[in-house]
Design a protein around this motif. Sequence first.
Motif, PDB file in Angstrom:
ATOM      1  N   GLU A  13       0.837  -1.215   0.000  1.00 46.99           N
ATOM      2  CA  GLU A  13       0.000   0.000   0.000  1.00 46.99           C
ATOM      3  C   GLU A  13       0.867   1.258   0.000  1.00 46.99           C
ATOM      4  N   ILE A  16       2.387   1.639  -3.485  1.00 49.10           N
ATOM      5  CA  ILE A  16       1.416   2.116  -4.481  1.00 49.10           C
ATOM      6  C   ILE A  16       1.103   3.590  -4.255  1.00 49.10           C
ATOM      7  N   ARG A  20       1.695   6.644  -6.854  1.00 48.29           N
ATOM      8  CA  ARG A  20       0.594   7.559  -7.221  1.00 48.29           C
ATOM      9  C   ARG A  20       1.035   9.009  -7.073  1.00 48.29           C
ATOM     10  N   VAL A  26       4.776  14.132 -11.722  1.00 47.54           N
ATOM     11  CA  VAL A  26       5.224  14.085 -13.122  1.00 47.54           C
ATOM     12  C   VAL A  26       4.170  14.654 -14.065  1.00 47.54           C
ATOM     13  N   GLN A  34      11.854  18.926  -8.538  1.00 46.01           N
ATOM     14  CA  GLN A  34      12.910  17.960  -8.825  1.00 46.01           C
ATOM     15  C   GLN A  34      13.381  17.238  -7.568  1.00 46.01           C
ATOM     16  N   ASN A  38      13.180  13.190  -6.825  1.00 39.18           N
ATOM     17  CA  ASN A  38      14.324  12.335  -6.482  1.00 39.18           C
ATOM     18  C   ASN A  38      14.049  11.555  -5.200  1.00 39.18           C
ATOM     19  N   LEU A  41      11.691   8.742  -5.929  1.00 40.20           N
ATOM     20  CA  LEU A  41      12.337   7.641  -6.651  1.00 40.20           C
ATOM     21  C   LEU A  41      13.123   6.758  -5.682  1.00 40.20           C
ATOM     22  N   ASN A  42      13.837   7.373  -4.756  1.00 34.66           N
ATOM     23  CA  ASN A  42      14.575   6.569  -3.776  1.00 34.66           C
ATOM     24  C   ASN A  42      13.642   5.867  -2.807  1.00 34.66           C
ATOM     25  N   ILE A  45      12.590   2.702  -4.490  1.00 37.03           N
ATOM     26  CA  ILE A  45      13.598   1.641  -4.428  1.00 37.03           C
ATOM     27  C   ILE A  45      13.612   1.015  -3.040  1.00 37.03           C
ATOM     28  N   LEU A  48      10.761  -1.336  -2.789  1.00 37.73           N
ATOM     29  CA  LEU A  48      11.025  -2.618  -3.452  1.00 37.73           C
ATOM     30  C   LEU A  48      11.926  -3.494  -2.572  1.00 37.73           C
ATOM     31  N   GLN A  49      12.855  -2.877  -1.873  1.00 39.06           N
ATOM     32  CA  GLN A  49      13.703  -3.654  -0.955  1.00 39.06           C
ATOM     33  C   GLN A  49      12.869  -4.279   0.163  1.00 39.06           C
ATOM     34  N   GLU A  52      10.926  -7.166  -1.164  1.00 40.70           N
ATOM     35  CA  GLU A  52      11.839  -8.287  -1.385  1.00 40.70           C
ATOM     36  C   GLU A  52      12.079  -9.046  -0.078  1.00 40.70           C
ATOM     37  N   ARG A  55       9.240 -11.360   0.756  1.00 43.58           N
ATOM     38  CA  ARG A  55       9.105 -12.532  -0.112  1.00 43.58           C
ATOM     39  C   ARG A  55       9.667 -13.783   0.559  1.00 43.58           C
ATOM     40  N   PHE A  68      -5.444 -16.065 -10.828  1.00 44.78           N
ATOM     41  CA  PHE A  68      -4.811 -15.036 -11.661  1.00 44.78           C
ATOM     42  C   PHE A  68      -5.678 -14.696 -12.858  1.00 44.78           C
TER      43      PHE A  68
END
Lengths: 116, 244
Positions: A13, A16, A20, A26, A34, A38, A41-42, A45, A48-49, A52, A55, A68
């Motif tokens: 959540e 996401i 959003r 953007v 800017q 940045n 974006l970090n 990442i 995502l870590q 991971e 998982r 599915f």
Amino acid sequence: MAEKFDNLEEHLEKFIENIRQLGIIVSDFQPSSQAGLNQKLNLMISGLQDIEKCRQQLHEINVPLEVFEYIDQGRNPQLYTKECLERALARNEQVKGKIDTMTVRDSPRVTEIPLQ
Amino acid sequence: MTEMFSTLFGQNEAQGPPGSSSLGFGPGKPPPPLPQNQASMTGQMPPQLGDEGPALRKPGAMNEPFYLLRELPVGNELTGNTNLITHYNLEHAYNKFCGKKVKEKLSNFLPELPGMIDCPGAQEGSSLRSLIDKPPVCGNSFSPLTGALLTGFRLHTGPLPEQYRLMHIQPPKKKSKHKHKHHRQQDPLPQETPSDTDPKKKKKKRDDDPDRKKKKKDKKKKKNRHSPDHPGLAGSQPNSNSLR
């Protein structure tokens, strides 16, 4: 078990929501945005870590492939569970009917068969 | 002699029937000679074997009342005769999913997700099936972006092109028609006001307004066509001055 799902759900959540907000930045970009871009974006990442890491706790869980298909069609996956339960009940009733017709209880024919 | 015969019963049994040659047991092959020690042991064996059954026979053949009549399968206590849903304590799940009406759309299952998620994933190339057919490259670690890498994310100022604008727009939430029906039923009864304040007639007036405007425009156009001051008619109609 439920805690693992809650943990993953929370991370997803946040991820996401971050995406959003990134999309909003953007959509109408300004030079002052800017630094915020940045940072987002970090954050993406690091999100995502975190996913991971989740998982590894959930590698034993199996998901049926038919679910599915429901999701890809934009349908509620709870409908799959509902249809599974309905099919199981229908099959159970069918087998019970077969057993009831096949069982011979106190039939006179059984006693009349001579055993040699 | 009889003791030797019983000990060799397992070997001779295979040799006895005429069809046993296909199994590799030749009918003319003599039984292998047993050493004296084993012979003495075999002399003692039969009474022990008699208690357990002939050990040289196969376990499945031990309980054969008739030739080739195998054991019946062990009866299972759990059959289709029992209600399996109550047996596996799934009553709550059954009432939850089958008792109530489950909504069809994916957005009802995930109401907090942004974007248009009810569309099929194959249209946008974001289906789960494609993820299974072509799994992404995994194993690489995620490292944060450095200053040099972030220079690639310097964007142009201004709004996005129109083809990319729809990505974050959510579909409008449809209001249920039943609510409107309840309001319609409730409003006229207590109010009992003149017709102008009635919501039905207000909506009718609103619906009629664009139609009325169109009709007015058409009427105006017709009037203007027939009027002598209309510029379009100067060429079509003969000029009264020219005739004179």
